[in-house]
Design an enzyme around this catalytic site. Structure first.
Site, PDB file in Angstrom:
ATOM      1  CB  CYS A  70      -0.952  -0.002   1.189  1.00 53.51           C
ATOM      2  SG  CYS A  70      -0.131  -0.184   2.790  1.00 53.51           S
ATOM      3  CG  HIS A 366      -4.055   0.884   4.227  1.00 57.87           C
ATOM      4  ND1 HIS A 366      -3.444   0.035   3.332  1.00 57.87           N
ATOM      5  CD2 HIS A 366      -5.083   1.457   3.534  1.00 57.87           C
ATOM      6  CE1 HIS A 366      -4.079   0.070   2.168  1.00 57.87           C
ATOM      7  NE2 HIS A 366      -5.068   0.933   2.268  1.00 57.87           N
ATOM      8  CG  ASN A 387      -7.619   1.855  -0.335  1.00 66.12           C
ATOM      9  OD1 ASN A 387      -6.417   1.789  -0.125  1.00 66.12           O
ATOM     10  ND2 ASN A 387      -8.468   1.052   0.269  1.00 66.12           N
TER      11      ASN A 387
END
Length: 448
Positions: A70, A366, A387
């Protein structure tokens, strides 16, 4: 020995339970539907309309698949957003996350070996050695770690180094590589403790690194030294670049001065005064590469820096604890009101942000990208989040984060120095205080 749980105590608890008239109703609901479904509060949906006063057009979202990249996706996304503005590359264009992944795995292995050599005189149950051996390397990382990779190896388009099975599903590779690294740690520690020369130790380490390079090449392919790149821009004009190196590509098509991009954290714990800088012992990936360094600011200044960069038209890398009080996986909602588990069970689980950090309840897990914010009377109400979980989450992959959720569960943003005040820039230039390896500000963004 302490106080045991007696039968009389159990009988008392049972009576207290049965005396609550709502107990059986709630029991039936929770046993049938689970805790989260039973405590879901639709009030969070009402104020989470994906409309923002500042809303950047950043194209399609990416998908990190079953990997903990991520932080890498988020950083490369901020760079491709800039390429979209400068060179009109299509919204579906991506930089190669597999390319930076290859070099990160390779460099993290060397980082591990060097730390094992440095700590070889310590017992394996020493906390530092145990920390190293617990996870020799993983998919996670931080902004400065990706900068270290790019500064050394550059970047390439995804077309020049595409995804493979192992980059998209990294568990098999990580498991085997960590097994190898632990085995190599035995050898390196034995060499150091048998008074082998530095030359002998480094020669053995180089053989180990050659094996890591082979493993990574088999799994991800060999990264290009030079490549050709062609694309059609938004106006359908054709462009072609021949024989360009990854570092030349970064310089020409991104061209950022990465020294201008700095990490800001919000860590309100007593051991980290605001307006000071911090680094973390043994945290990094490239030996002699860029240091991980954080400037700790209060939450108002933290958010203002992000808003300043968004107002300029540039997206913002940020790190958070995505799983906390959110419905991120489906609705794409990061909101404290999404679930009311405390009300469901009639318990008090409230903690301050500092208490969560100190008591291991929360830390950064994250990384994503801020691409918009809704300002009302100059104050943020909600934030638009890009995202890297594909288009099925939220609004075509974009999420909505309430400002209250940001206050509690966001820990890091990356902005250009020019969006800070003079005093903040001066503070950022300080030599950092070194934190322990297991400090929560050394956590790596890894959620897949």
């Amino acid at each position: 020995m302490g106080t045991e749980i007696s039968q009389n105590l159990i009988d008392r608890f049972k009576k207290e339970y049965t005396d609550r008239k709502e107990s059986k109703v709630i029991e039936r609901t929770v046993t049938k539907n689970g805790i989260l479904n039973s405590s879901r509060d639709l009030a969070a949906d009402v104020e989470s309309t994906p409309v923002f006063s500042i809303d950047l057009d950043t194209g399609d979202v990416a998908n990190q698949m079953q990997s903990g990249r991520c932080w890498m996706f988020a950083a490369l996304n901020t760079m491709r957003h800039d390429m979209k503005n400068q060179f009109k590359v299509p919204g579906s264009f991506e930089l190669s996350q597999s390319y930076t992944f290859f070099w990160d795995k390779f460099e993290k292995s060397n980082w591990f070996y060097e730390n094992i050599i440095k700590t070889a005189a310590l017992d394996t149950d020493d906390r530092k050695v145990a920390f190293l051996l617990n996870e020799p390397q993983g998919d996670g990382g931080q902004w400065d770690m990706l900068c270290a990779i790019i500064e050394k190896y550059g970047v390439v388009p995804q077309s020049a180094f595409p995804e493979t099975y192992n980059s998209s599903k990294s568990r098999e590779f990580d498991t085997l590589l960590n097994e190898k690294l632990r085995k190599d740690a035995i050898t390196l520690r034995e060499l150091v403790n048998s008074d082998a020369s530095d030359e002998q130790i480094q020669e053995r380490k180089q053989k180990m690194l050659s094996e890591v390079y082979r493993m990574a090449s088999y799994s991800f392919g060999q990264p290009p030294v030079k490549f050709d790149w062609e694309y059609r821009d938004d106006s359908k004009a054709y462009h072609r670049e021949e024989g360009i190196t990854p570092k030349e590509f970064f310089d020409k098509y991104i061209g950022w001065d990465l020294d201008e991009y700095i990490s800001i954290i919000n860590a309100p714990t007593a051991d980290k005064p605001y307006d000071q800088t911090y680094t973390v012992e043994m945290l990094g990936n490239v030996v002699n590469g860029r240091q991980v360094k954080h400037l700790n600011l209060n939450m108002h200044d933290f958010k203002q820096a992000a808003i300043n960069q968004l107002k300029s038209g540039e997206s913002v890398w940020f790190g958070c604890d995505v799983g906390q009080h959110s419905e991120a996986r489906e609705k794409g909602l990061l909101d404290l009101r999404v679930f009311a588990e405390d009300e469901l069970f009639d318990i008090d689980i409230s903690m301050s942000k500092a208490e969560r950090l100190d008591y291991k309840e929360s830390l950064m897990t994250h990384a994503m990208v801020l691409t918009g914010v809704d300002l009302v009377d100059g104050k943020p109400k909600k934030w638009k989040v890009e995202n890297s979980w594909g288009k099925k989450v939220g609004e075509k992959g974009y999420m909505v984060m309430s400002d209250e959720w940001m206050d509690e569960y966001c820990y890091q943003v990356v902005v250009q120095k020019k969006f800070l005040t003079d005093a903040q820039r001066s503070a950022q230039s300080q030599e950092p205080t070194v934190l322990k390896p297991w400090d929560p500000m050394g956590s790596l963004a890894y959620t897949d």
